[in-house]
Write a protein that holds these residues in place. Structure first.
Motif, PDB file in Angstrom:
ATOM      1  N   UNK A 131       0.825  -1.206   0.000  1.00 59.90           N
ATOM      2  CA  UNK A 131       0.000   0.000   0.000  1.00 59.90           C
ATOM      3  C   UNK A 131       0.859   1.255   0.000  1.00 59.90           C
ATOM      4  N   UNK A 132       2.094   1.123   0.448  1.00 65.55           N
ATOM      5  CA  UNK A 132       3.031   2.235   0.462  1.00 65.55           C
ATOM      6  C   UNK A 132       4.426   1.744   0.157  1.00 65.55           C
ATOM      7  N   UNK A 133       5.134   2.441  -0.736  1.00 65.88           N
ATOM      8  CA  UNK A 133       6.467   2.017  -1.129  1.00 65.88           C
ATOM      9  C   UNK A 133       6.444   1.208  -2.410  1.00 65.88           C
ATOM     10  N   UNK A 134       7.585   1.132  -3.049  1.00 69.84           N
ATOM     11  CA  UNK A 134       7.730   0.409  -4.309  1.00 69.84           C
ATOM     12  C   UNK A 134       8.199  -1.019  -4.054  1.00 69.84           C
ATOM     13  N   UNK A 135       7.565  -1.985  -4.713  1.00 64.72           N
ATOM     14  CA  UNK A 135       7.861  -3.398  -4.471  1.00 64.72           C
ATOM     15  C   UNK A 135       9.310  -3.729  -4.789  1.00 64.72           C
ATOM     16  N   UNK A 216       0.242  -2.602   4.128  1.00 67.23           N
ATOM     17  CA  UNK A 216       1.653  -2.979   4.121  1.00 67.23           C
ATOM     18  C   UNK A 216       2.422  -1.798   3.535  1.00 67.23           C
ATOM     19  N   UNK A 217       3.298  -1.225   4.323  1.00 62.99           N
ATOM     20  CA  UNK A 217       4.074  -0.067   3.883  1.00 62.99           C
ATOM     21  C   UNK A 217       5.558  -0.357   4.031  1.00 62.99           C
ATOM     22  N   UNK A 222      12.486  -0.676   7.002  1.00 60.68           N
ATOM     23  CA  UNK A 222      11.562  -1.585   7.690  1.00 60.68           C
ATOM     24  C   UNK A 222      10.302  -1.796   6.864  1.00 60.68           C
ATOM     25  N   UNK A 223       9.515  -2.777   7.312  1.00 58.32           N
ATOM     26  CA  UNK A 223       8.182  -3.018   6.772  1.00 58.32           C
ATOM     27  C   UNK A 223       7.177  -2.731   7.876  1.00 58.32           C
ATOM     28  N   UNK A 224       6.217  -1.892   7.577  1.00 59.93           N
ATOM     29  CA  UNK A 224       5.191  -1.530   8.549  1.00 59.93           C
ATOM     30  C   UNK A 224       3.902  -2.260   8.205  1.00 59.93           C
ATOM     31  N   UNK A 225       3.345  -2.949   9.197  1.00 57.28           N
ATOM     32  CA  UNK A 225       2.138  -3.754   9.011  1.00 57.28           C
ATOM     33  C   UNK A 225       1.042  -3.199   9.919  1.00 57.28           C
ATOM     34  N   UNK A 226      -0.038  -2.751   9.301  1.00 57.28           N
ATOM     35  CA  UNK A 226      -1.169  -2.218  10.055  1.00 57.28           C
ATOM     36  C   UNK A 226      -2.277  -3.252  10.109  1.00 57.28           C
ATOM     37  N   UNK A 227      -2.709  -3.589  11.330  1.00 57.56           N
ATOM     38  CA  UNK A 227      -3.754  -4.589  11.535  1.00 57.56           C
ATOM     39  C   UNK A 227      -5.056  -3.911  11.938  1.00 57.56           C
ATOM     40  N   UNK A 236       8.615  -4.257  11.397  1.00 56.97           N
ATOM     41  CA  UNK A 236       9.445  -5.451  11.258  1.00 56.97           C
ATOM     42  C   UNK A 236      10.642  -5.123  10.375  1.00 56.97           C
ATOM     43  N   UNK A 237      11.751  -5.775  10.656  1.00 53.01           N
ATOM     44  CA  UNK A 237      12.940  -5.554   9.833  1.00 53.01           C
ATOM     45  C   UNK A 237      12.772  -6.134   8.438  1.00 53.01           C
TER      46      UNK A 237
END
Length: 321
Positions: A131-135, A216-217, A222-227, A236-237
């Motif tokens: 949802x945020x950032x380039x794969x 998922x950003x 890092x990777x940010x996970x919103x629940x 998360x790293x």
């Protein structure tokens, strides 16, 4: 020969057509060229080895090698000995009349004739949607990965998340637990695990989060996970999506070969072949999806096919048959 001859409209007689220019196809092409076979490798530019950021488990490269660099080296190796490489997508393969080899049709409409085939078509990885950032950037930065066997070692002692709701995700999380004390399994929607499987994860000290993933950003670090139900994202790293992959076995199916329930070709396709004159190698074959495995299978498929062609030519000792 130059690769543009492929698109001249006149089917060219080849000993072997290889479909796919990943580690398996390029190894097979190099071997066949050194066997003095007329070989052409046709690929659509989608080998997943191309987007491997840096692999440190390819023998001979302890400091790692970028996937694109490895493919470039292997391509040059095959061409140096006389192999041809051409870009194009094979959309159909069929036997020629009277079983005299095979004919492949490309999306351009051109056709290619060959006496033998090696299918090194690989797989399509089921990717996570950010949802945020380039794969691609997230993969390059090391916050998004798809192969724990390839790079789990490099993420030792980091905070690792595995995204997956079923047994595949649970098994991946447990595998990664040998590298880090902080491994969390996160569902896409709900955790589809039995009580016994949950107990196994608990015994291995793998945390399981409940709740729907909303975002998922990826950042550079890092990777940010919103629940659902949580106001702040979890950091998360690294995130490993455990969504599996889809074998590109459609061309083999056109020749009549049945795949396993996952769509993979039989494990012995690189050694025993699929049909007379048809072999397969690499990730499309059931087994361990690794560069070193693909290289070995490519060498085996090329050698077996070369010897099969020799039999057709009457160029083997009678007692060898």
């Amino acid at each position: 020969m130059k690769s543009e001859l492929l698109f001249s409209g006149e089917p060219l007689a080849l000993d072997v057509l290889i479909v796919g220019a990943g580690p398996a196809g390029l190894t097979a092409g190099m071997y066949l060229a050194r066997y003095r076979r007329r070989v052409r490798i046709v690929h659509d530019g989608s080998s997943r080895a191309l987007w491997v950021p840096r692999s440190r488990n390819v023998p001979g490269f302890p400091d790692g090698i970028f996937g694109s660099d490895l493919i470039a080296r292997m391509s040059e190796h095959a061409v140096r000995y006389g192999g041809e490489i051409a870009e194009g997508r094979v959309v159909e393969i069929a036997r020629r009349e009277n079983d005299e080899g095979f004919r492949a049709r490309l999306d351009s409409g051109a056709t290619v004739d060959a006496r033998g085939l090696i299918l090194a078509t690989g797989v399509d990885t089921n990717l996570a949607k950010l949802d945020g950032g380039d794969h691609r950037t997230a993969v390059r930065d090391g916050v998004l990965r798809y192969c724990p066997i390839c790079d789990g070692y490099e993420h030792s002692r980091e905070r690792i998340a595995v995204l997956g709701s079923d047994l595949h995700g649970a098994a991946e999380a447990m595998f990664l637990r040998q590298y880090s004390n902080d491994v969390t399994l996160i569902p896409k929607w709900q955790v589809a695990l039995t009580d016994a499987q949950r107990a196994e994860l608990e015994a291995s000290k793998v945390d399981v989060l409940e709740g729907r993933v909303l975002r998922l950003d990826a950042t550079g670090e890092a990777m940010l996970v919103t629940l659902e139900g949580e106001t702040l994202p979890r950091r998360f790293d690294i995130l490993y999506p455990a969504f599996g992959s889809a074998p590109r076995s459609e061309l083999a199916a056109m020749l009549g070969r049945l795949t396993d329930p996952n769509g993979c070709l039989p494990f012995n396709a690189y050694s025993d072949g699929l049909f007379p004159g048809v072999y397969a190698a690499g990730d499309v074959v059931a087994g361990l999806d690794q560069i070193s495995v693909a290289i070995g299978q490519g060498a085996m498929a090329a050698t077996r096919l070369h010897n099969w062609l020799r039999e057709q030519e009457g160029h083997v000792m009678a007692d060898q048959k």
